[in-house]
Write a protein that holds these residues in place. Structure first.
Motif, PDB file in Angstrom:
ATOM      1  N   THR A  47      -8.121   5.070   2.120  1.00  0.00           N
ATOM      2  CA  THR A  47      -7.017   4.893   1.711  1.00  0.00           C
ATOM      3  C   THR A  47      -6.858   6.062   0.860  1.00  0.00           C
ATOM      4  O   THR A  47      -5.814   7.101   1.019  1.00  0.00           O
ATOM      5  CB  THR A  47      -6.135   3.656   1.214  1.00  0.00           C
ATOM      6  OG1 THR A  47      -6.542   2.643   1.788  1.00  0.00           O
ATOM      7  CG2 THR A  47      -4.869   3.763   1.131  1.00  0.00           C
ATOM      8  N   GLU A  48      -7.629   6.075  -0.017  1.00  0.00           N
ATOM      9  CA  GLU A  48      -7.572   7.378  -1.121  1.00  0.00           C
ATOM     10  C   GLU A  48      -7.806   8.683  -0.292  1.00  0.00           C
ATOM     11  O   GLU A  48      -6.938   9.677  -0.703  1.00  0.00           O
ATOM     12  CB  GLU A  48      -8.743   7.021  -2.153  1.00  0.00           C
ATOM     13  CG  GLU A  48      -8.838   8.054  -3.229  1.00  0.00           C
ATOM     14  CD  GLU A  48     -10.102   8.178  -3.980  1.00  0.00           C
ATOM     15  OE1 GLU A  48     -10.878   7.275  -3.907  1.00  0.00           O
ATOM     16  OE2 GLU A  48     -10.191   9.433  -4.549  1.00  0.00           O
ATOM     17  N   SER A  93      -4.553   9.797   1.283  1.00  0.00           N
ATOM     18  CA  SER A  93      -3.537  10.119   0.343  1.00  0.00           C
ATOM     19  C   SER A  93      -4.009  11.793  -0.096  1.00  0.00           C
ATOM     20  O   SER A  93      -3.178  12.477  -0.600  1.00  0.00           O
ATOM     21  CB  SER A  93      -3.656   9.273  -0.858  1.00  0.00           C
ATOM     22  OG  SER A  93      -4.764   9.546  -1.716  1.00  0.00           O
ATOM     23  N   HIS A 104     -11.779   0.282   3.311  1.00  0.00           N
ATOM     24  CA  HIS A 104     -10.602   0.454   3.230  1.00  0.00           C
ATOM     25  C   HIS A 104      -9.894   1.098   2.087  1.00  0.00           C
ATOM     26  O   HIS A 104      -9.095   2.212   2.524  1.00  0.00           O
ATOM     27  CB  HIS A 104      -9.792  -1.012   3.400  1.00  0.00           C
ATOM     28  CG  HIS A 104      -8.399  -1.069   3.373  1.00  0.00           C
ATOM     29  ND1 HIS A 104      -7.533  -0.297   4.206  1.00  0.00           N
ATOM     30  CD2 HIS A 104      -7.552  -1.347   2.506  1.00  0.00           C
ATOM     31  CE1 HIS A 104      -6.297  -0.222   3.953  1.00  0.00           C
ATOM     32  NE2 HIS A 104      -6.324  -0.918   2.976  1.00  0.00           N
ATOM     33  N   LEU A 105     -10.301   0.649   1.004  1.00  0.00           N
ATOM     34  CA  LEU A 105      -9.689   1.295  -0.238  1.00  0.00           C
ATOM     35  C   LEU A 105     -10.090   2.818  -0.165  1.00  0.00           C
ATOM     36  O   LEU A 105      -9.154   3.816  -0.683  1.00  0.00           O
ATOM     37  CB  LEU A 105     -10.130   0.546  -1.571  1.00  0.00           C
ATOM     38  CG  LEU A 105      -9.429  -0.818  -1.660  1.00  0.00           C
ATOM     39  CD1 LEU A 105      -9.981  -1.796  -2.569  1.00  0.00           C
ATOM     40  CD2 LEU A 105      -7.788  -0.798  -1.517  1.00  0.00           C
ATOM     41  N   TRP A 131      -4.042   3.101   8.948  1.00  0.00           N
ATOM     42  CA  TRP A 131      -5.351   2.826   8.461  1.00  0.00           C
ATOM     43  C   TRP A 131      -5.357   1.501   8.073  1.00  0.00           C
ATOM     44  O   TRP A 131      -6.105   0.850   8.134  1.00  0.00           O
ATOM     45  CB  TRP A 131      -5.500   3.663   7.104  1.00  0.00           C
ATOM     46  CG  TRP A 131      -6.776   3.508   6.542  1.00  0.00           C
ATOM     47  CD1 TRP A 131      -7.053   3.104   5.169  1.00  0.00           C
ATOM     48  CD2 TRP A 131      -8.095   3.801   7.203  1.00  0.00           C
ATOM     49  NE1 TRP A 131      -8.372   2.877   4.900  1.00  0.00           N
ATOM     50  CE2 TRP A 131      -9.159   3.444   6.179  1.00  0.00           C
ATOM     51  CE3 TRP A 131      -8.439   4.020   8.381  1.00  0.00           C
ATOM     52  CZ2 TRP A 131     -10.389   3.422   6.181  1.00  0.00           C
ATOM     53  CZ3 TRP A 131     -10.052   4.184   8.339  1.00  0.00           C
ATOM     54  CH2 TRP A 131     -10.898   3.898   7.589  1.00  0.00           C
ATOM     55  N   VAL A 132      -4.187   1.140   7.904  1.00  0.00           N
ATOM     56  CA  VAL A 132      -4.187  -0.535   7.487  1.00  0.00           C
ATOM     57  C   VAL A 132      -4.435  -1.196   8.724  1.00  0.00           C
ATOM     58  O   VAL A 132      -5.252  -2.113   8.773  1.00  0.00           O
ATOM     59  CB  VAL A 132      -2.855  -0.733   6.999  1.00  0.00           C
ATOM     60  CG1 VAL A 132      -2.493  -2.296   7.119  1.00  0.00           C
ATOM     61  CG2 VAL A 132      -2.383  -0.399   5.569  1.00  0.00           C
ATOM     62  N   VAL A 147      -6.128  10.386   9.704  1.00  0.00           N
ATOM     63  CA  VAL A 147      -6.713   9.035  10.023  1.00  0.00           C
ATOM     64  C   VAL A 147      -7.740   9.385  11.156  1.00  0.00           C
ATOM     65  O   VAL A 147      -9.017   8.769  11.017  1.00  0.00           O
ATOM     66  CB  VAL A 147      -5.438   8.341  10.527  1.00  0.00           C
ATOM     67  CG1 VAL A 147      -6.176   6.852  10.763  1.00  0.00           C
ATOM     68  CG2 VAL A 147      -4.407   8.108   9.607  1.00  0.00           C
ATOM     69  N   SER A 195      -1.125   6.263   6.642  1.00  0.00           N
ATOM     70  CA  SER A 195      -1.860   4.954   5.735  1.00  0.00           C
ATOM     71  C   SER A 195      -1.503   3.740   6.472  1.00  0.00           C
ATOM     72  O   SER A 195      -2.438   2.714   6.336  1.00  0.00           O
ATOM     73  CB  SER A 195      -1.115   4.895   4.272  1.00  0.00           C
ATOM     74  OG  SER A 195       0.243   4.845   4.390  1.00  0.00           O
ATOM     75  N   GLN A 196      -0.545   3.594   6.891  1.00  0.00           N
ATOM     76  CA  GLN A 196      -0.146   2.453   7.890  1.00  0.00           C
ATOM     77  C   GLN A 196      -0.981   2.307   8.995  1.00  0.00           C
ATOM     78  O   GLN A 196      -1.366   1.271   9.194  1.00  0.00           O
ATOM     79  CB  GLN A 196       1.387   2.374   8.422  1.00  0.00           C
ATOM     80  CG  GLN A 196       2.294   2.045   7.256  1.00  0.00           C
ATOM     81  CD  GLN A 196       3.749   2.125   7.742  1.00  0.00           C
ATOM     82  OE1 GLN A 196       4.177   3.179   8.592  1.00  0.00           O
ATOM     83  NE2 GLN A 196       4.623   1.305   7.320  1.00  0.00           N
ATOM     84  N   SER A 247      -7.949  -1.024   9.371  1.00  0.00           N
ATOM     85  CA  SER A 247      -8.835  -1.990   8.695  1.00  0.00           C
ATOM     86  C   SER A 247      -8.692  -3.498   8.920  1.00  0.00           C
ATOM     87  O   SER A 247      -9.796  -4.126   8.748  1.00  0.00           O
ATOM     88  CB  SER A 247      -8.464  -1.493   7.034  1.00  0.00           C
ATOM     89  OG  SER A 247      -8.598  -0.227   6.889  1.00  0.00           O
TER      90      SER A 247
END
Lengths: 593, 461
Positions: free
Chosen positions: A531-532, A535, A527-528, A486-487, A540, A483-484, A490
């Motif tokens: 992220t989902e 999870s 982005h959101l 992905w941050v 990625v 997830s990082q 984004s």
């Protein structure tokens, strides 16, 4: 009549009994213009706005009996003035390509006639207050010039001119003052530049100044009547940012003060603005723009004056009920002019040679910004945007640090961003604004109630990504979680698809508030949703390999302000493909468990 | 006034000479000084009042005494004579011949300080000059009337680069050559000789006017030399309709001379002891470049300045950068990798590039290719940085591509021979060859059409 006793660069000592501090004087055979800045028992010091070369002790000095002042009336728009309000195109007709000295020229054209329409309140026998509207003339196709009575006049109207064509020297109204003296009012009046023009009350700024630049409007908004600074080292794109504001800001009048900067930059404005159209009126931008120019090779002392000359003219249009933006490029050069004069006067330097009054002068200048209720009964504003050129890009130097305490919006330009050709190179870490909450009200009403949320999410994401980049630079990308990563991906998208904006791109040069919000909303939703998915176990890589990132980056210059439909289409395509992935992985997870 | 010769000097310190009780002397007036051996020197009034006049002596004040120094005030500003015969000649800072040939005699005399150009009279520079150097033409294009300095450091090949620009600069499709005004301040004899030889061997010597002040010549003369040279340039450009390329080296020596005099005068110092007016003073020189609306000629300026300790935030490069229209920065790192010309791409910039390139001037993809090269190279430098921490083997496959891109960019694009002239199309094609090392998805600054037309990407590796 007095005489010159010493010449030290732009500072001339004169012997002239009875001269007042602040008075204008004409010096020597050439008639150089200067201003008394210091009086001693038997002599006075004058700062001269023109080169003092060949001036000799013993030459004569004439006091003009008034302080430095400007002419305010129709005919200023579309013009380019020098630092003491002499029209540069007329200077060219008189003295050719180079500016000769001692020219005596009035700012406004005396021969041009204007079609004057008396204001309905202008009735013989009624009382009249200073600053009220006498009548109107059409100054340009877009701007109706409201002829104002001088702020210091009041009394009873005893006569006024009927509708018709007049030059500015013709009398349009006569007023009998309280003492019985009669004042003749023309279509122009004078005002001393170092004295702010009066208004009825401060109204408080509330509407955002929309510039069409995403990083400014969406991330660090400025209000009409606000004060902002654009500091940046050379090559960080200060000029382009300022020119973009001058081009696209939703103001009625734009004044560009080139103070100690390059001649070619002013030429660029003079040559490109007439061809550009105002996105709102559809008319040439030059119809609402005018310039004050004291380029870096013009005399230093006039640089100090140019800022005041500019802001007084801006206040005059404000008093007519207009929203005015004044861009001052650069306030550092103005401060340097202060420093030079202070040095020649032998005043004690405090920081880096600047005099002790630097901070108070800066504050007093920016204080002339504001949204006000005018004497004429309307509402107008002056927004001040000052460029700062810190030596070596060091924001802790005196001019930048003092300015930072005065202004409310700080658009900090970053050299590393500019080197990577990330334009506008406004740093999201160093910039700030105090106006975001006020601006949010307008954005919620006009664009979307989600604006403040989205803005906050984006800023958080960018800050988080900067933190992660530091980690990557220390230990490599492997240390990051999915997830990082992905941050990081984004935040790259926000930078390239939203923050970067090319002034040269025909479509993207101006971005409407609606499009600004939609682009940001798209990127953040992407982005959101991503992220989902992560999870849920989606790797990625399978997200970064999707073509959407590349497409998102190109949307800003592919989709025009007039038709945002393609953004919806894009959003639904992304949604479909994400839905498919979601179903797939939910099923997989279901199978596993 | 010009007849009177004064004999008493009140005091002398440094390059300044003070005279008492001389009335009616104008600021900036020219001064002639004779010492006890009859040797002549030149000076200029820099401060004047009824009882004290301050004179700056360009040749310095060594050997002057208070008793036997004759001083004559000429009641005129500093002027030089101008004529087409200046071409092919060598002068000193005040316009006197250095080549053992007779002085220029002409009725055309101009004040070396000039007068500020009215911004309303300027024409915006927009004609692309091809220098044949990829990093300049492709990424930081020079246009006619621009002032584009070279920020260098000691030991870097700025002179060779300047000479190559002088040799190769031309407007595509235009055969008229540039006239060159060469102004050297405080340079070594061998550097001055290098340029002379260069001009000679490339056959342009007859089109060059040289103004030189060598390292062992009086430093004060450096204050007036660029003004003299630019007065000559303005004459060539605006009276004789020539396109002039002015090369000035080294602006750092100029600023140091200015600091020396400022300190002697007691001016309040700002940063690093330089006077607060350094910015305005430099601007008086740089802003004389340009184009005028109603004149045919133009002045393009390439000042060279060496950054003390390679520090770009030092006042001289810093203030220059705020005045000039971009800068070409040389890199010691590239130089030590023997890349010539060692142009450090990220901090280099040309502000006037945007209006001189593109469809009608160079090629339609040029602005986007330049932007893409910048973006990709900066990204590639990040990858290289990362590789130096975690090792190249640990990099992702995309980062490894960037690594290769960075190397190829430096060795194939930045590096070129001193005699190698690449036209703009060759430069752009070369750029696409390098961009083809990267996948289309990494190229967001170019359009789909560009990719289709110029990008050759094979998915294979």
């Amino acid at each position: 009549m007095g005489e010159v006793s010493e010449v030290n660069g732009p500072i001339v000592t004169i012997r002239q009994p009875g001269v007042r501090n602040g008075d204008q004087v004409r010096i020597g055979e050439l008639g150089l213009i200067g201003e008394v800045i210091h009086i001693r028992s038997d002599d006075a010091l004058v700062q001269v706005y023109e080169s003092t070369e060949s001036l000799q002790p013993g030459e004569q000095v004439t006091g003009l009996g008034h302080p430095l002042r400007v002419e305010l009336g129709p005919g200023m728009l579309g013009q380019i003035f020098d630092g003491v309000q002499r029209p540069l195109d007329k200077i060219m007709h008189m003295s050719g390509e180079h500016i000769s000295r001692g020219l005596e020229l009035s700012a406004l054209d005396r021969d041009k006639s204007w079609h004057f329409v008396p204001h309905e309140s202008l009735v013989v026998g009624t009382r009249f207050e200073g600053g009220e509207i006498l009548g109107t003339v059409q100054e340009t196709e877009t701007i109706e010039h409201r002829i104002l009575a001088p702020p210091d006049c009041r009394g009873e109207i005893i006569e006024h001119a009927p509708e018709g064509d007049y030059t500015i020297e013709e009398i349009v109204a006569r007023v009998r003052g309280e003492s019985g003296s009669i004042q003749n009012l023309k279509m122009y009046h004078h005002w001393p530049v170092r004295q702010p023009r009066p208004y009825r009350a401060r109204a408080g700024a509330s509407l955002p100044l929309i510039t069409g630049q995403r990083i400014l409007d969406t991330f660090f908004p400025m209000l009409k009547g606000g004060k902002a600074a654009v500091p940046g080292p050379f090559g960080a794109g200060k000029t382009i940012v300022q020119q973009q504001i001058a081009r696209w800001a939703n103001a009625d009048i734009v004044l560009y003060v080139g103070c100690g900067e390059r001649g070619n930059e002013l030429v660029e404005i003079l040559q490109t603005f007439p061809q550009l159209t105002d996105p709102r009126s559809g008319r040439s931008l030059m119809e609402r723009t005018f310039l004050v120019a004291n380029t870096s090779n013009m005399p230093v002392v006039a640089r100090e004056a140019s800022i005041y000359v500019g802001v007084t003219m801006a206040e005059y249009y404000r008093d007519q009920g207009y929203d005015v933006v004044m861009v001052a490029d650069s306030t550092s050069r103005w401060a340097e002019a202060l420093r030079e004069v202070a040095g020649r006067l032998g005043q004690m330097p405090v920081e880096e040679g600047y005099p002790a009054y630097l901070a108070s002068r800066l504050a007093a200048f920016y204080e002339r910004a504001g949204n006000v209720d005018t004497l004429a009964g309307g509402n107008g504003s002056v927004s001040l945007i000052g460029a700062v050129s810190p030596p070596g890009g060091d924001f802790s130097e005196p001019v930048t640090s003092h300015t930072k305490e005065i202004i409310r919006t700080f658009w900090a330009l970053s050299k590393p961003l500019a080197d990577a050709r990330h334009y506008p190179a406004v740093s999201w870490l160093e910039s700030f604004t105090d106006y975001a909450e006020r601006a949010a009200i307008w954005w919620a009403d006009e664009v979307s109630p989600d604006w403040a949320l989205r803005r906050q999410q984006a800023l958080t994401l960018l800050t988080e990504a900067d933190e992660l980049e530091r980690i990557v630079n220390l230990v490599g990308p492997e240390a990051l979680s999915a997830s990082q990563r992905w941050v990081l991906e984004s935040s790259g998208l926000i930078k390239e698809a939203v923050l970067q904006q090319s002034a040269l791109d025909a479509i993207d040069s101006y971005c409407s508030p609606q499009k600004q919000f939609r682009l940001l909303d798209l990127v953040l939703s992407y982005h959101l949703d991503g992220t989902e998915l992560i999870s849920l176990g989606v790797p990625v890589e399978s997200l970064t390999e999707l073509p959407y990132g590349g497409e998102l980056r190109r949307l800003k210059s592919a989709v025009s302000n007039d038709d945002l439909q393609p953004l919806d289409d894009f959003a639904s395509r992304v949604r479909e493909s994400f839905d498919t992935m979601r179903t797939e992985y939910s099923v997989n997870q279901g199978n596993k468990s | 006034m010009s007849q009177l010769e004064y004999r008493r000097v009140d005091s002398i310190h440094g390059a300044l000479m003070f005279m008492k009780n001389v009335a009616g002397i104008g600021l900036g007036d020219r001064v002639m000084i004779r010492d006890k051996d009859g040797r002549r020197r030149n000076g200029q009034v820099i401060r004047t009042s009824g009882d004290l006049v301050m004179v700056q002596v360009f040749e310095g004040t060594e050997n002057l005494d208070l008793e036997n120094t004759w001083v004559r005030f000429l009641d005129e500003p500093f002027e030089i004579s101008l004529s087409p015969d200046m071409l092919g000649r060598i002068f000193n800072g005040i316009g006197e011949p250095r080549d053992d040939r007779p002085p220029i005699i002409s009725s055309v005399r101009r004040n070396v300080n000039g007068a500020p150009v009215n911004p309303a009279a300027r024409a915006y520079p927009r004609e692309f000059i091809q220098t044949g150097i990829s990093t300049i033409d492709g990424l930081n294009s020079l246009v006619r009337g621009q002032k584009l300095p070279v920020f260098s450091g000691s030991g870097l090949p700025h002179n060779r680069l300047a000479a190559q620009i002088v040799r190769q600069a031309r407007l595509p499709g235009d055969s008229t050559n540039f006239v060159i005004v060469f102004a050297a301040m405080g340079v070594s004899y061998s550097d001055a000789r290098f340029f002379e030889k260069e001009f000679e061997s490339s056959g342009v010597l007859r089109n060059v006017v040289m103004f030189t002040n060598l390292a062992n010549d009086p430093p004060m003369e450096r204050l007036i030399l660029p003004r003299t040279a630019l007065t000559a340039a303005e004459y060539l450009a605006y009276d004789l309709d020539r396109h002039v390329l002015v090369v000035i080296t080294d602006m750092t020596n100029y600023a140091e001379a200015l600091r020396e005099v400022a300190t002697e005068k007691g001016d309040v110092p700002s940063r690093k002891g330089y006077p607060g007016y350094l910015y305005s003073d430099l601007a008086e020189i740089y802003e004389r470049a340009g184009r005028l609306r109603d004149r045919h000629g133009s002045i393009t300026m390439i000042p060279i300045l060496s950054m003390p300790s390679d520090d770009i935030t030092h006042p001289i490069p810093d203030l220059s950068g705020y005045i000039t229209e971009g800068q070409i920065v040389l890199s010691r790192e590239l130089h030590s990798k023997s890349v010539y010309p060692p142009v450090n791409v990220p901090p280099s910039l040309s502000r006037l590039m945007k209006d001189g390139i593109g469809k009608d001037d160079t090629r339609e993809d040029h602005p986007r290719v330049a932007s893409q090269l910048y973006a990709s190279y900066t990204r590639a430098l990040e990858a290289r940085n990362l590789a130096s921490i975690i090792g190249a083997e640990e990099l992702s496959s995309r980062d490894r591509r960037y690594l290769e891109f960075a190397d190829r960019f430096e060795t194939d694009f930045v590096r070129q021979g001193e005699d190698q002239e690449r036209n703009i199309i060759e430069t752009l094609d070369l750029a696409w060859e390098l961009l083809s090392l990267l996948p289309p998805s990494a190229l967001s600054r170019v359009t789909d059409e560009d990719l289709h037309k110029y990008h050759s990407w094979e998915e294979s590796d």
